[in-house]
Structure formats: C-alpha cells, structure tokens
Design an enzyme around this catalytic site. Structure first.
Site, PDB file in Angstrom:
ATOM      1  N   GLU A   1     110.398  39.680  14.805  1.00 51.74           N
ATOM      2  CA  GLU A   1     111.199  39.813  15.929  1.00 51.74           C
ATOM      3  C   GLU A   1     111.478  38.245  16.708  1.00 51.74           C
ATOM      4  O   GLU A   1     110.629  37.274  15.959  1.00 51.74           O
ATOM      5  CB  GLU A   1     110.344  40.566  17.242  1.00 51.74           C
ATOM      6  CG  GLU A   1     109.244  39.996  17.485  1.00 51.74           C
ATOM      7  CD  GLU A   1     108.590  40.756  18.746  1.00 51.74           C
ATOM      8  OE1 GLU A   1     109.272  40.780  19.859  1.00 51.74           O
ATOM      9  OE2 GLU A   1     107.451  41.400  18.792  1.00 51.74           O
TER      10      GLU A   1
ATOM     11  N   SER B   1     106.556  42.267  26.732  1.00 49.41           N
ATOM     12  CA  SER B   1     107.461  41.570  26.786  1.00 49.41           C
ATOM     13  C   SER B   1     107.458  40.693  27.840  1.00 49.41           C
ATOM     14  O   SER B   1     106.740  39.849  28.093  1.00 49.41           O
ATOM     15  CB  SER B   1     108.921  42.432  26.752  1.00 49.41           C
ATOM     16  OG  SER B   1     110.056  41.886  26.484  1.00 49.41           O
TER      17      SER B   1
END
Length: 307
Positions: free
Chosen positions: A240, A147
């Site tokens: 996502e 991330s």
C-alpha cells in the site's frame, strides 16, 4: 495470500481504485463506505452495540460476551477525515471486541471539509477527557485507529505521553501518519497498491487541512514527540502507498526507546482488517491485535523511559 484475498484485491484494482481516483465529492466516498458495510460486512455474532454520548459526540460501546471490567479500546475510524463512522467500522470492531474480550468504544468526530483541522482532533481529545471523567483510568485503556483515524489516535497519544498519562498501549491499522505525502512508498507503491491512488493523496489531505501546514505534529504525528510511550502495534500492507508511514513510525518510536511490533502483510489492501468475513487475513490481523490488547491490559505499565 489467500485465494479470497486475491479475488477481492483484483476486484478492488479493477473497479474500486479507478473510481476512488476520480472522486471529487466527499459525499461519494461517504456513500461508498456506508454501502460497502451494509452489503458486504456483518457484525460478529453475539455482539451488541450501544449508543453513547461522549462530549457531545455520538459513539458506540461495542461488546461481545463478558468483557473485562473497567477496560476498553478507544478506536477512531478511518475515512480520509471526510467519511466513515462508528457504524461503518462496527463489523471490524465487534470482531475485535469478541476476540479480545474487551469493550470497544468507537467515537464519531466532525468530518471535513465541513469541519477542517483541528476539529477532528479536538473531538478526539474531548472524547478521551470524557472517558477519564467517567472513571476510566489511562492504564486500562488502549488507543487505536485505522488509516486517518490512526493519525488522530497517535496525535492524541503524543499529547497523553507528554502529559505523563499515556494509555496501556496503542495500535494502528494501515496508518496515515504523514499528511505531507513524503513517505517514499506513496510513489514507489503507486502501481502496486490495489486500492489507493497515490497522486490523489495531497488533494485528500487538503480536504482536512485546508491550507494548514501538513507538517504540524497535530496533523501528522510522524513529526510528534512520544516521551514515555507505551507498547505499540502497527499493521500495514507491504504494497500500500502508506506502508512507509508505519515503517517510519516504528523507527521513530524505537529510537525513543518504545516497544514496537510492526507487522507487514503481503498483498492485502489498505485497511484490510475491515474485511472480516470476506478474507481470512482480516481475522488473522484482528486476532493479533486482540492478543496485543490482552497483553498490554494485563501487564504492569511499561513506558519507554524505563519506569
């Protein structure tokens, strides 16, 4: 997609996503990540995490079994630049250490908003320099992040490539490479993403940037050059909001001549690799990452310039 992953994803969609969409205090996200790790996750059996000090930053040296000498994975944790720590990522990284039979070094870095850009990146650079000063060779190190940590890892990778001292390889889990929010998936997957709220992404970036241009390559490595880039593995979930960050980076690196392996996983949530022990897809992804680490650490150095 496994039954367990379906159940976990449903829980995230019903409970976690609405809560994250309303969070305004970084302390709340820090608390959520710490409690989730403490309650739901466990380090790999037989693993050991030893504290380190690297350039004044706390870090963990994580081992399981007998790792190969002189080699390590250097992993920067995610958490939107405002949360997370080596401890929150210990379960995932201990499993990676066990699967790849390698030491994993997990540094901390200063978090926003108390420490805005470029504090985290300067910490990442200092940690790398400290490891080299301790005797590690770039060709025996693999750089990684998940991330927001992937943004730090690949901003550092760009600098090392430009200096002609790249690591053996690099990988990223659910990377956030573009803090401008320009990836089409931010909007296209807004409803499909089971955990992240796309409309909060610009606000989340500003906790870190605090007015600094989001297209600065040091903040958003999607805009950075990668001359002589080593092999790269990118893992992201199809649904996502950040999936196109990985797809765009793959295209960029391939165009530069780098070897890139992109893995698109159906249905799983953002940074699902952290859920080792909860969903089988996490272990499968970590096995793939371990195979990549083993390959690049045992293969002759290979760069995109052909040398």
């Amino acid at each position: 997609m496994s039954l367990r992953a379906r159940i976990v994803t449903l829980g995230l969609r019903l409970f976690t996503k609405p809560r994250l969409a309303k969070m305004t205090d970084p302390a709340d996200l820090r608390d959520v990540m710490e409690r989730f790790t403490r309650i739901a996750l466990r380090p790999a059996p037989g693993s050991v995490a030893m504290p380190l000090d690297l350039a004044g930053r706390a870090a963990l040296s994580i081992r399981a079994g007998v790792p190969r000498d002189g080699a390590a994975v250097v992993h920067f944790h995610g958490g939107v630049f405002i949360a997370g720590s080596p401890q929150t990522h210990l379960p995932m990284l201990s499993r990676l250490a066990k699967l790849a039979r390698v030491t994993v070094i997990a540094p901390s870095y200063r978090l926003a908003p108390e420490h805005p850009f470029p504090a985290a990146l300067r910490d990442a650079e200092a940690v790398w320099e400290a490891l080299i000063a301790q005797g590690y060779r770039p060709e025996n190190l693999v750089l990684s992040g998940d991330s927001a940590g992937a943004a730090l890892a690949f901003a550092l990778l760009s600098k090392l490539c430009a200096e002609g001292t790249p690591p053996a390889g690099a990988f990223a889990f659910s990377p956030w490479f573009d803090l401008t929010g320009a990836s089409p998936s931010v909007r296209a997957n807004a409803a499909a993403d089971p955990m992240l709220a796309g409309h909060r992404l610009p606000e989340a970036a500003q906790f870190y940037l605090q007015g600094h241009p989001a297209d600065d390559p040091e903040a958003s490595p999607i805009f950075a050059p990668f001359p002589g880039c080593p092999p790269v593995l990118l893992q992201t979930a199809e649904t996502e909001i950040l999936s196109d960050d990985a797809l765009r980076m793959e295209e960029k690196l391939r165009h530069a001549g780098a070897e890139v392996l992109l893995q698109l996983w159906p249905g799983v949530p953002h940074a699902w690799q952290m859920m080792d022990g909860l969903i089988p897809e996490a272990r499968e992804a970590l096995r793939d990452a371990a195979r990549f680490v083993t390959r690049v650490l045992t293969a002759p150095p290979q760069r995109s310039d052909g040398s």
